[in-house]
Design an enzyme around this catalytic site. Structure first.
Site, short mmCIF file in Angstrom:
data_model
loop_
_atom_site.label_atom_id
_atom_site.label_comp_id
_atom_site.label_asym_id
_atom_site.label_seq_id
_atom_site.Cartn_x
_atom_site.Cartn_y
_atom_site.Cartn_z
CB CYS A 193 69.30 64.80 83.33
SG CYS A 193 69.89 63.26 83.79
CG HIS A 216 67.21 64.60 79.53
ND1 HIS A 216 68.66 64.38 79.05
CD2 HIS A 216 66.96 64.08 80.41
CE1 HIS A 216 68.96 63.25 80.00
NE2 HIS A 216 67.94 63.25 80.75
CG ASN A 264 69.64 59.87 80.78
OD1 ASN A 264 70.33 60.81 80.57
ND2 ASN A 264 68.82 60.00 81.90
N1 ACO Z 1 65.20 44.31 83.44
C1 ACO Z 1 64.08 43.52 83.66
N2 ACO Z 1 63.23 43.65 84.66
C2 ACO Z 1 63.54 44.76 85.37
C3 ACO Z 1 64.54 45.74 84.98
C4 ACO Z 1 65.46 45.37 83.93
N3 ACO Z 1 66.34 46.15 83.48
N4 ACO Z 1 64.59 46.99 85.73
C5 ACO Z 1 63.48 46.56 86.68
N5 ACO Z 1 62.87 45.37 86.42
C6 ACO Z 1 61.81 44.80 87.11
C7 ACO Z 1 61.62 45.18 88.39
O1 ACO Z 1 62.53 44.44 89.39
C8 ACO Z 1 60.20 45.11 88.80
O2 ACO Z 1 60.08 43.68 89.00
P1 ACO Z 1 58.90 43.11 90.05
O3 ACO Z 1 57.82 43.47 89.56
O4 ACO Z 1 59.26 41.79 90.14
O5 ACO Z 1 59.35 43.63 91.47
C9 ACO Z 1 59.56 45.23 87.41
O6 ACO Z 1 60.67 45.21 86.48
C10 ACO Z 1 58.95 46.72 87.47
O7 ACO Z 1 59.83 47.73 87.92
P2 ACO Z 1 59.56 49.18 88.08
O8 ACO Z 1 60.78 50.01 88.44
O9 ACO Z 1 58.17 49.27 88.57
O10 ACO Z 1 59.37 49.41 86.32
P3 ACO Z 1 58.95 50.48 85.57
O11 ACO Z 1 57.70 50.15 84.54
O12 ACO Z 1 58.54 51.86 86.75
O13 ACO Z 1 60.15 51.11 84.58
C11 ACO Z 1 62.06 52.66 84.67
C12 ACO Z 1 61.34 51.39 85.41
C13 ACO Z 1 62.26 52.38 83.17
C14 ACO Z 1 63.16 53.04 85.53
C15 ACO Z 1 60.70 53.88 84.75
O14 ACO Z 1 60.61 53.89 86.32
C16 ACO Z 1 61.40 55.24 84.16
O15 ACO Z 1 61.60 55.24 83.31
N6 ACO Z 1 61.75 56.10 85.22
C17 ACO Z 1 62.22 57.42 84.93
C18 ACO Z 1 63.72 57.14 84.97
C19 ACO Z 1 64.61 57.86 84.12
O16 ACO Z 1 64.29 57.97 83.09
N7 ACO Z 1 65.63 58.53 84.83
C20 ACO Z 1 66.71 58.81 84.08
C21 ACO Z 1 67.34 59.85 84.98
S1 ACO Z 1 66.20 61.24 85.25
C22 ACO Z 1 65.82 62.15 84.02
O17 ACO Z 1 67.02 61.97 82.98
C23 ACO Z 1 64.73 62.50 83.83
#
Ligand code: ACO
Length: 325
Positions: A115, A252, A282
């Site tokens: 990224c 980004h 992304n």
């Molecule tokens: N739809 C519905 N539910 C979902 C989904 C989905 N697509 N994905 C995960 N869940 C569920 C999980 O299974 C979990 O369920 P549980 O509580 O029953 O176990 C619940 O949602 C919460 O999951 P978390 O992973 O804790 O959710 P979080 O609030 O952290 O959000 C996310 C996840 C959006 C990925 C967040 O962690 C994030 O934005 N991380 C940054 C990652 C990123 O942007 N990466 C891109 C690449 S790196 C970069 O470019 C910087």
């Protein structure tokens, strides 16, 4: 004192025709538009057509950037393509772009920093220009992340999209002051201790397969804002500028929550933040030049504007580029 600066003379971008909405995704995995929008801000993403490869997207964006810069492909001596999803393991997809553009002189290569790829590529091009090794570079970010997603994994497949953006970067005489046009300062960082938090579980040497993207989303989120703000503060310290001096902040486009939290911590006013993640998802190395090109073409970014670019991604890698348009 007369110095050489790298100035952007044109930008271009390309998005594949097919759009995949959150509702479309909800038919494929157990997710919903509400969950995706609330957690990421993403509403839709573009997906490359069958047979459409990264170099095709890159070539289309490059042609638009050349047109905007008012120059011919033959005027370019260097092509640097940032991608983590090359057409093939080798050769570099940049040489395919070179051939597609009909260029037979100069040199072309890929830069791989996921990224952060565009920030790394722009910084590399700037160093080549200031050293005299290049006069006019095409700097491209292009990705087909749809090809490395596990479409059964709802925690990752909802986040990414395909696309490409490009700029023409040229050598220009300047005074060596912060009021010059062009790239004023760049700051690159990486820390390989985090490599297993965001990676692809395949590769030619490890598994002889392409593999799929794997991510510990919470861990990435936890580190993102601190790393982003560190390199932006480095740029402020190097130039004496601060958040109020910025005309535009073009981060980004990973996630709206990361973008908003970074801008808030840095005290960058929300109206200065260019956000496209809602439309593109992304797109990794393509996200900054895509957002930049959109803001140039809709008239927001104008000559002499002070523009901050930043990215953070797999590795972890992160970096910032401060430039005057
Ligand atoms: N739809 C519905 N539910 C979902 C989904 C989905 N697509 N994905 C995960 N869940 C569920 C999980 O299974 C979990 O369920 P549980 O509580 O029953 O176990 C619940 O949602 C919460 O999951 P978390 O992973 O804790 O959710 P979080 O609030 O952290 O959000 C996310 C996840 C959006 C990925 C967040 O962690 C994030 O934005 N991380 C940054 C990652 C990123 O942007 N990466 C891109 C690449 S790196 C970069 O470019 C910087």
């Amino acid at each position: 004192m007369s110095v050489v600066r790298s100035i952007v003379t044109g930008s271009g971008s390309y998005l594949p025709e097919k759009i995949l909405t959150n509702d479309d995704l909800a038919k494929m995995v157990d997710t919903s538009d509400e969950w995706i929008v609330q957690r990421t801000g993403i509403k839709q993403r573009h997906i490359a057509a069958d047979g459409e490869v990264t170099s095709d997207l890159a070539t289309a964006a490059a042609k638009r950037a050349l047109e905007a810069a008012g120059c011919e492909a033959s005027d370019v001596d260097t092509i640097i393509l940032a991608t983590a999803t090359p057409d093939n393991t080798f050769p570099a997809s940049a040489v395919t772009v070179q051939a597609n553009l009909g260029i037979t002189h100069g040199y072309a290569f890929d830069v791989h920093a996921v990224c952060s790829g565009f920030v790394y590529a722009l910084t590399t091009a700037d160093a080549y220009i200031r050293s005299g090794m290049s006069k006019r570079c095409l700097v491209i970010g292009a990705e087909t992340f749809s090809r490395i997603l596990d479409w059964d994994d709802r925690t990752t497949c909802v986040l990414f999209g395909d696309g490409a953006g490009a700029v023409v970067l040229e050598a220009s005489e300047a005074e060596g002051l912060n009021t010059d046009r062009g790239i004023l300062t760049s700051h690159l960082r990486s820390d390989g201790r985090h490599k297993e938090k965001l990676f692809v579980d395949g590769g030619p040497s490890a598994t002889q397969t392409v593999g799929h993207l794997r991510m510990e989303g919470r861990e990435v989120f936890k580190h993102a804002v601190g790393m982003i703000t560190d390199v932006i503060e480095d740029a402020f310290a190097a130039t004496g500028y601060n958040a109020e001096d910025l005309t535009w902040f073009i981060p980004h486009q990973a996630n709206k929550r990361i973008i908003d939290a970074s801008a808030k911590k840095l005290k960058i006013a929300p109206e200065k933040v260019v956000t496209t993640v809602q439309w593109h998802g992304n797109t990794s190395a393509a996200s900054i030049p895509l957002a930049l090109d959109m803001a140039v073409r809709d008239g927001r970014v104008k000559k002499n504007d002070l523009v901050m670019l930043e990215a953070m991604g797999g590795g972890f890698t992160w970096g910032s580029v401060l430039l005057r348009w």
